[in-house]
Write a protein that holds these residues in place. Structure first.
Motif, PDB file in Angstrom:
ATOM      1  N   ILE A   1       0.838  -1.209   0.000  1.00 24.95           N
ATOM      2  CA  ILE A   1       0.000   0.000   0.000  1.00 24.95           C
ATOM      3  C   ILE A   1       0.868   1.253   0.000  1.00 24.95           C
ATOM      4  O   ILE A   1       0.636   2.194  -0.765  1.00 24.95           O
ATOM      5  CB  ILE A   1      -0.959  -0.010   1.207  1.00 24.95           C
ATOM      6  CG1 ILE A   1      -2.063  -1.045   0.990  1.00 24.95           C
ATOM      7  CG2 ILE A   1      -1.563   1.370   1.444  1.00 24.95           C
ATOM      8  CD1 ILE A   1      -2.972  -1.245   2.187  1.00 24.95           C
ATOM      9  N   VAL A   2       1.891   1.276   0.855  1.00 26.40           N
ATOM     10  CA  VAL A   2       2.757   2.461   0.929  1.00 26.40           C
ATOM     11  C   VAL A   2       3.479   2.680  -0.395  1.00 26.40           C
ATOM     12  O   VAL A   2       3.516   3.802  -0.928  1.00 26.40           O
ATOM     13  CB  VAL A   2       3.758   2.319   2.095  1.00 26.40           C
ATOM     14  CG1 VAL A   2       4.780   3.456   2.050  1.00 26.40           C
ATOM     15  CG2 VAL A   2       3.024   2.316   3.430  1.00 26.40           C
ATOM     16  N   ASP A   3       4.067   1.616  -0.951  1.00 28.78           N
ATOM     17  CA  ASP A   3       4.793   1.753  -2.228  1.00 28.78           C
ATOM     18  C   ASP A   3       3.845   2.174  -3.358  1.00 28.78           C
ATOM     19  O   ASP A   3       4.160   3.066  -4.158  1.00 28.78           O
ATOM     20  CB  ASP A   3       5.474   0.434  -2.596  1.00 28.78           C
ATOM     21  CG  ASP A   3       6.580   0.060  -1.623  1.00 28.78           C
ATOM     22  OD1 ASP A   3       7.077   0.974  -0.918  1.00 28.78           O
ATOM     23  OD2 ASP A   3       6.933  -1.138  -1.552  1.00 28.78           O
ATOM     24  N   TRP A   4       2.699   1.522  -3.417  1.00 29.39           N
ATOM     25  CA  TRP A   4       1.722   1.755  -4.501  1.00 29.39           C
ATOM     26  C   TRP A   4       1.169   3.186  -4.468  1.00 29.39           C
ATOM     27  O   TRP A   4       1.187   3.904  -5.479  1.00 29.39           O
ATOM     28  CB  TRP A   4       0.600   0.720  -4.350  1.00 29.39           C
ATOM     29  CG  TRP A   4      -0.643   0.957  -5.143  1.00 29.39           C
ATOM     30  CD1 TRP A   4      -0.733   1.218  -6.482  1.00 29.39           C
ATOM     31  CD2 TRP A   4      -1.983   0.941  -4.647  1.00 29.39           C
ATOM     32  NE1 TRP A   4      -2.049   1.364  -6.846  1.00 29.39           N
ATOM     33  CE2 TRP A   4      -2.837   1.187  -5.747  1.00 29.39           C
ATOM     34  CE3 TRP A   4      -2.538   0.709  -3.390  1.00 29.39           C
ATOM     35  CZ2 TRP A   4      -4.228   1.225  -5.615  1.00 29.39           C
ATOM     36  CZ3 TRP A   4      -3.917   0.734  -3.262  1.00 29.39           C
ATOM     37  CH2 TRP A   4      -4.750   0.999  -4.364  1.00 29.39           C
ATOM     38  N   LEU A   5       0.702   3.635  -3.311  1.00 29.31           N
ATOM     39  CA  LEU A   5       0.076   4.954  -3.228  1.00 29.31           C
ATOM     40  C   LEU A   5       1.109   6.080  -3.279  1.00 29.31           C
ATOM     41  O   LEU A   5       0.822   7.165  -3.799  1.00 29.31           O
ATOM     42  CB  LEU A   5      -0.773   5.065  -1.972  1.00 29.31           C
ATOM     43  CG  LEU A   5      -2.020   4.170  -1.953  1.00 29.31           C
ATOM     44  CD1 LEU A   5      -2.815   4.373  -0.669  1.00 29.31           C
ATOM     45  CD2 LEU A   5      -2.907   4.443  -3.169  1.00 29.31           C
ATOM     46  N   SER A   6       2.300   5.840  -2.766  1.00 26.59           N
ATOM     47  CA  SER A   6       3.358   6.856  -2.883  1.00 26.59           C
ATOM     48  C   SER A   6       3.706   7.094  -4.347  1.00 26.59           C
ATOM     49  O   SER A   6       3.851   8.244  -4.795  1.00 26.59           O
ATOM     50  CB  SER A   6       4.606   6.427  -2.108  1.00 26.59           C
ATOM     51  OG  SER A   6       4.357   6.352  -0.722  1.00 26.59           O
ATOM     52  N   ALA A   7       3.845   5.990  -5.112  1.00 26.83           N
ATOM     53  CA  ALA A   7       4.178   6.111  -6.534  1.00 26.83           C
ATOM     54  C   ALA A   7       3.011   6.701  -7.329  1.00 26.83           C
ATOM     55  O   ALA A   7       3.214   7.499  -8.252  1.00 26.83           O
ATOM     56  CB  ALA A   7       4.556   4.749  -7.100  1.00 26.83           C
ATOM     57  N   SER A   8       1.784   6.344  -6.967  1.00 27.35           N
ATOM     58  CA  SER A   8       0.610   6.794  -7.727  1.00 27.35           C
ATOM     59  C   SER A   8       0.294   8.264  -7.495  1.00 27.35           C
ATOM     60  O   SER A   8      -0.133   8.967  -8.408  1.00 27.35           O
ATOM     61  CB  SER A   8      -0.613   5.943  -7.351  1.00 27.35           C
ATOM     62  OG  SER A   8      -0.403   4.582  -7.675  1.00 27.35           O
ATOM     63  N   THR A   9       0.483   8.735  -6.271  1.00 26.72           N
ATOM     64  CA  THR A   9       0.137  10.126  -5.948  1.00 26.72           C
ATOM     65  C   THR A   9       1.325  11.069  -5.994  1.00 26.72           C
ATOM     66  O   THR A   9       1.150  12.289  -6.085  1.00 26.72           O
ATOM     67  CB  THR A   9      -0.490  10.214  -4.545  1.00 26.72           C
ATOM     68  OG1 THR A   9       0.479   9.813  -3.566  1.00 26.72           O
ATOM     69  CG2 THR A   9      -1.727   9.341  -4.447  1.00 26.72           C
TER      70      THR A   9
ATOM     71  N   THR B   1      -5.567  10.288  -5.892  1.00 23.96           N
ATOM     72  CA  THR B   1      -5.713  10.589  -4.463  1.00 23.96           C
ATOM     73  C   THR B   1      -5.708   9.295  -3.662  1.00 23.96           C
ATOM     74  O   THR B   1      -6.436   8.350  -3.982  1.00 23.96           O
ATOM     75  CB  THR B   1      -7.039  11.338  -4.207  1.00 23.96           C
ATOM     76  OG1 THR B   1      -7.062  12.516  -5.016  1.00 23.96           O
ATOM     77  CG2 THR B   1      -7.196  11.722  -2.752  1.00 23.96           C
ATOM     78  N   ALA B   2      -4.903   9.245  -2.629  1.00 29.01           N
ATOM     79  CA  ALA B   2      -4.847   8.069  -1.750  1.00 29.01           C
ATOM     80  C   ALA B   2      -5.973   8.134  -0.726  1.00 29.01           C
ATOM     81  O   ALA B   2      -6.332   9.214  -0.243  1.00 29.01           O
ATOM     82  CB  ALA B   2      -3.504   8.019  -1.044  1.00 29.01           C
ATOM     83  N   GLN B   3      -6.525   6.972  -0.395  1.00 29.61           N
ATOM     84  CA  GLN B   3      -7.539   6.879   0.658  1.00 29.61           C
ATOM     85  C   GLN B   3      -7.175   5.708   1.582  1.00 29.61           C
ATOM     86  O   GLN B   3      -7.174   4.549   1.166  1.00 29.61           O
ATOM     87  CB  GLN B   3      -8.932   6.650   0.061  1.00 29.61           C
ATOM     88  CG  GLN B   3     -10.040   6.637   1.123  1.00 29.61           C
ATOM     89  CD  GLN B   3     -11.389   6.235   0.557  1.00 29.61           C
ATOM     90  OE1 GLN B   3     -11.481   5.270  -0.202  1.00 29.61           O
ATOM     91  NE2 GLN B   3     -12.431   6.954   0.919  1.00 29.61           N
ATOM     92  N   LEU B   4      -6.833   6.024   2.826  1.00 25.22           N
ATOM     93  CA  LEU B   4      -6.544   5.021   3.854  1.00 25.22           C
ATOM     94  C   LEU B   4      -7.772   4.906   4.746  1.00 25.22           C
ATOM     95  O   LEU B   4      -8.278   5.925   5.239  1.00 25.22           O
ATOM     96  CB  LEU B   4      -5.330   5.444   4.686  1.00 25.22           C
ATOM     97  CG  LEU B   4      -4.085   5.869   3.902  1.00 25.22           C
ATOM     98  CD1 LEU B   4      -2.996   6.355   4.859  1.00 25.22           C
ATOM     99  CD2 LEU B   4      -3.572   4.716   3.038  1.00 25.22           C
TER     100      LEU B   4
END
Length: 284
Positions: free
Chosen positions: A176-184, A213-216
């Protein structure tokens, strides 16, 4: 009454308005208007234009005749009674074609029809212009939509999901951290909110304000859903103060830090929402 099958919808609706359709086609148009929103819009505009043209034509008939026109008509009548004033010899009445005096009426009728249709077209165009102007005025005074409006709408939908609350479960926190950091384009750490009695459920990738936009997503003991959302934004120095807002039953606490904007989302009635945002702001 002639069939309008195969003609453009505007032509068929005009004939429908004028009562010029066969019964079978009237039923067909009724069915189209009942099930087609766009057809109803065209029909209402044609109806408005027709009514406008009819009123304009009525007003024209009620206007006083200009004095110059009356004088010209009278002068023309005297000239007809005395053919010598017209510059040619008198013609015996028996030799005058029978349809000579009635020829004026088809011409007058044609002119009236042209005026009526022109009035209808003008009414249609005026109604179109008024609608466009009204929409422009509405857009001018309507509050500008922000990414927070999108986030609130997403939260309202996803917070009601049971089996499909998240896209990637909490068990894949590293991904999740790798994916959303790269995406946003926003580096972050997953906030631990266990002290606030919130359990991390997983994450989603949204589009808010036209940006990834990331959503946790977190869940509390009463099964209420809280979310942390963030996206890239214009850079600011340091961290801005927390700001609270509401979208109906949804509360939002926002702030900016560096090149990112953040928001904590939850029930508007929750008294701990700002305290949760403070913890997130210090640890994300």
């Amino acid at each position: 009454m002639e069939s309008t099958q195969g003609l453009p919808l505007e032509v068929r609706l005009s004939a429908y308005l004028d009562g010029q359709l066969p019964e079978a086609e009237v039923e067909e148009i009724n069915a189209i208007l009942a099930g087609d929103d766009e057809a109803r819009v065209v029909y209402e505009k044609l109806k408005l234009g027709s009514e406008f043209g009819a009123r304009a034509f009525d007003r024209m008939l009620q206007d006083p005749i200009p004095l110059d026109l009356v004088r010209n008509i009278k002068e023309a009548g005297r000239n007809e009674d005395d053919p010598s004033k017209l510059g040619f010899a008198a013609v015996p009445a028996a030799e005058i074609p029978a349809n000579r005096r009635s020829a004026f009426w088809p011409q007058a009728l044609s002119a009236s029809l042209v005026i009526f249709l022109a009035g209808g077209a003008a009414g249609y165009l005026i109604s179109e212009q008024k609608q466009t102007s009204f929409q422009a005025a509405s857009n001018q005074f309507a509050p500008a939509r922000t990414w927070l409006d999108d986030v609130a709408e997403y939260h309202r939908i996803y917070s009601r999901q049971a089996r499909h609350l998240v896209e990637v479960p909490a068990s894949e926190s590293g991904h999740i951290v790798d994916w959303l950091s790269a995406s946003t384009g926003v580096p972050f750490a997953l906030p631990d909110l266990s002290a606030q009695k919130l359990t991390f459920e997983g994450a989603r990738l949204l589009v808010a304000g036209g940006k990834p936009t990331a959503q946790l997503l977190y869940r509390d003991a009463e099964n209420e859903i809280f979310a942390i959302c963030f996206l890239q934004s214009e850079p600011v120095e340091g961290t801005t103060p927390l700001a609270e807002s509401m979208r109906n039953d949804i509360g939002l606490v926002t702030w900016q830090k560096g090149k990112a904007s953040y928001v904590v989302v939850g029930p508007s009635a929750d008294p701990d929402l700002e305290r949760i945002a403070e913890v997130v702001s210090a640890n994300i």
